[in-house]
Design an enzyme around this catalytic site. Structure first.
Site, PDB file in Angstrom:
ATOM      1  N   PHE A  26       0.847  -1.197   0.000  1.00 23.53           N
ATOM      2  CA  PHE A  26       0.000   0.000   0.000  1.00 23.53           C
ATOM      3  C   PHE A  26       0.874   1.234   0.000  1.00 23.53           C
ATOM      4  O   PHE A  26       1.779   1.372   0.837  1.00 23.53           O
ATOM      5  CB  PHE A  26      -0.905   0.001   1.242  1.00 23.53           C
ATOM      6  CG  PHE A  26      -1.758   1.254   1.365  1.00 23.53           C
ATOM      7  CD1 PHE A  26      -1.519   2.179   2.379  1.00 23.53           C
ATOM      8  CD2 PHE A  26      -2.797   1.505   0.471  1.00 23.53           C
ATOM      9  CE1 PHE A  26      -2.308   3.330   2.494  1.00 23.53           C
ATOM     10  CE2 PHE A  26      -3.583   2.646   0.578  1.00 23.53           C
ATOM     11  CZ  PHE A  26      -3.333   3.561   1.588  1.00 23.53           C
ATOM     12  N   GLY A  27       0.623   2.127  -0.959  1.00 18.46           N
ATOM     13  CA  GLY A  27       1.364   3.390  -1.045  1.00 18.46           C
ATOM     14  C   GLY A  27       0.481   4.557  -0.643  1.00 18.46           C
ATOM     15  O   GLY A  27      -0.685   4.624  -1.025  1.00 18.46           O
ATOM     16  N   TYR A  28       1.049   5.486   0.120  1.00 18.70           N
ATOM     17  CA  TYR A  28       0.266   6.653   0.604  1.00 18.70           C
ATOM     18  C   TYR A  28       1.081   7.939   0.496  1.00 18.70           C
ATOM     19  O   TYR A  28       0.681   8.986   0.953  1.00 18.70           O
ATOM     20  CB  TYR A  28      -0.162   6.429   2.071  1.00 18.70           C
ATOM     21  CG  TYR A  28       1.020   6.186   2.969  1.00 18.70           C
ATOM     22  CD1 TYR A  28       1.520   4.895   3.175  1.00 18.70           C
ATOM     23  CD2 TYR A  28       1.696   7.237   3.556  1.00 18.70           C
ATOM     24  CE1 TYR A  28       2.644   4.669   3.957  1.00 18.70           C
ATOM     25  CE2 TYR A  28       2.825   7.032   4.341  1.00 18.70           C
ATOM     26  CZ  TYR A  28       3.302   5.740   4.527  1.00 18.70           C
ATOM     27  OH  TYR A  28       4.422   5.527   5.275  1.00 18.70           O
ATOM     28  N   GLY A  29       2.260   7.832  -0.096  1.00 15.47           N
ATOM     29  CA  GLY A  29       3.124   9.024  -0.289  1.00 15.47           C
ATOM     30  C   GLY A  29       3.555   9.015  -1.745  1.00 15.47           C
ATOM     31  O   GLY A  29       2.709   8.879  -2.654  1.00 15.47           O
ATOM     32  N   SER A  30       4.879   9.053  -1.975  1.00 17.56           N
ATOM     33  CA  SER A  30       5.333   9.118  -3.382  1.00 17.56           C
ATOM     34  C   SER A  30       4.978   7.855  -4.153  1.00 17.56           C
ATOM     35  O   SER A  30       4.900   7.868  -5.382  1.00 17.56           O
ATOM     36  CB  SER A  30       6.858   9.325  -3.432  1.00 17.56           C
ATOM     37  OG  SER A  30       7.512   8.193  -2.899  1.00 17.56           O
ATOM     38  N   GLU A 102      12.556   2.286   0.090  1.00 21.20           N
ATOM     39  CA  GLU A 102      11.805   2.590   1.319  1.00 21.20           C
ATOM     40  C   GLU A 102      12.570   2.213   2.578  1.00 21.20           C
ATOM     41  O   GLU A 102      12.479   2.890   3.600  1.00 21.20           O
ATOM     42  CB  GLU A 102      10.476   1.829   1.315  1.00 21.20           C
ATOM     43  CG  GLU A 102       9.582   2.189   0.145  1.00 21.20           C
ATOM     44  CD  GLU A 102       9.102   3.624   0.253  1.00 21.20           C
ATOM     45  OE1 GLU A 102       9.675   4.467  -0.445  1.00 21.20           O
ATOM     46  OE2 GLU A 102       8.226   3.894   1.056  1.00 21.20           O
TER      47      GLU A 102
END
Ligand SMILES: N[C@@H](CCC(=O)N[C@@H](CS)C(=O)NCC(=O)O)C(=O)O
Length: 260
Positions: A26-30, A102
């Site tokens: 799950f991505g929530y930034g870049s 990351e």
């Protein structure tokens, strides 16, 4: 082909053959606007019990050693909901890329949680377990909470190998407006407004910071058309941003906004 499976309560394990499901991240930034790795599927949606905060420092992509920028992380909040993108990783190359970007560079660690797709998703119907890269106070790059005006000033004056720190905030805000037009994220959008004000104070144009240094990875090229379409939307948002800026000027009063 080697694949990955998500064992319950364990981190992804390399498997000689694909026994279980593929790994979802799950991505929530870049990762929302620049995944940079090969994936099978992508879905917009949300996770529960977390809120997004720009409390992680960064001296590689959006800052420099001794002059860190600020990137997104998550904080545990029982009522929190964070919107973003889930990606089904294609293979171990994707996982190793993320571990480098990351983990090694970003100072994030893994968290397992559940992801819910947007109702109208045609990719998956029910929730799926996702791995999330999240920074905690024991991350070497952790900067922690700070008032939004000071945070905005730091963002407006930081840049790194991937580009200006303001681009990171503005592209994430654009992603949220384009993908989830009806959702709120006060922390992100108030930060965006203050960063725009800071850029104006510094006489830095928005196009100067929105330079997307990332080369388009082969994995992403399949989505090049979609990205170009979104780029057009980003540019349209530029106009909207300038209007917002004027709106901020007219209604802005008291300590909530920066005074010129
Ligand atoms: N883990 C978050 C944040 C990821 C993130 O923003 N990582 C930074 C710091 S290492 C990064 O890769 N930045 C690339 C860029 O700023 O273009 C996400 O899921 O999106």
């Amino acid at each position: 082909m080697r694949g990955f499976m998500m064992a319950q309560n364990h981190m992804p394990m390399k498997t000689e053959k694909r026994q279980g499901k593929r790994l979802w991240v799950f991505g929530y930034g870049s990762l929302c606007w620049y995944p940079g790795f090969p994936y099978e599927k992508e879905i917009a949606g949300y996770i529960k019990g977390f809120s997004r905060r720009f409390w992680q420092g960064n001296t590689a992509h959006r800052g420099r050693p001794g002059k860190p920028g600020r990137v997104a992380t998550l904080v545990k909040e029982p009522e929190g909901v964070t919107w973003g993108k889930a990606y089904e990783l294609k293979d171990e190359i994707a996982y190793e890329y993320l571990e480098q970007r990351e983990g090694a560079l970003g100072g994030y660690t893994h968290v397992l949680t559940w992801f819910w797709p947007l109702e109208d998703s045609t990719v998956i119907a029910e929730q799926v377990q996702v791995m999330v890269y999240m920074a905690t106070p024991d991350s070497p790059q952790w900067l922690g909470p700070i008032d939004l005006s000071t945070l905005a000033a730091q963002v407006a004056r930081s840049q790194g190998a991937a580009g200006h720190n303001a681009e990171y905030v503005l592209r994430l805000a654009d992603f949220m407006r384009v993908t989830f037009p009806a959702t709120k994220d006060d922390h992100l959008f108030e930060l965006e407004a203050l960063v725009l004000k800071e850029l104006e104070l510094e006489n830095v144009s928005i196009s100067e910071v929105m330079n997307m240094k990332h080369k388009i990875d082969p994995a992403a090229s399949a989505f090049q058309a979609a990205r170009e379409e979104k780029e057009k939307v980003f540019q349209q948002n530029d106009t909207q941003r300038k209007l917002n800026l004027q709106a901020i000027d007219t209604h802005c009063s008291g300590s909530r906004c920066l005074t010129l």
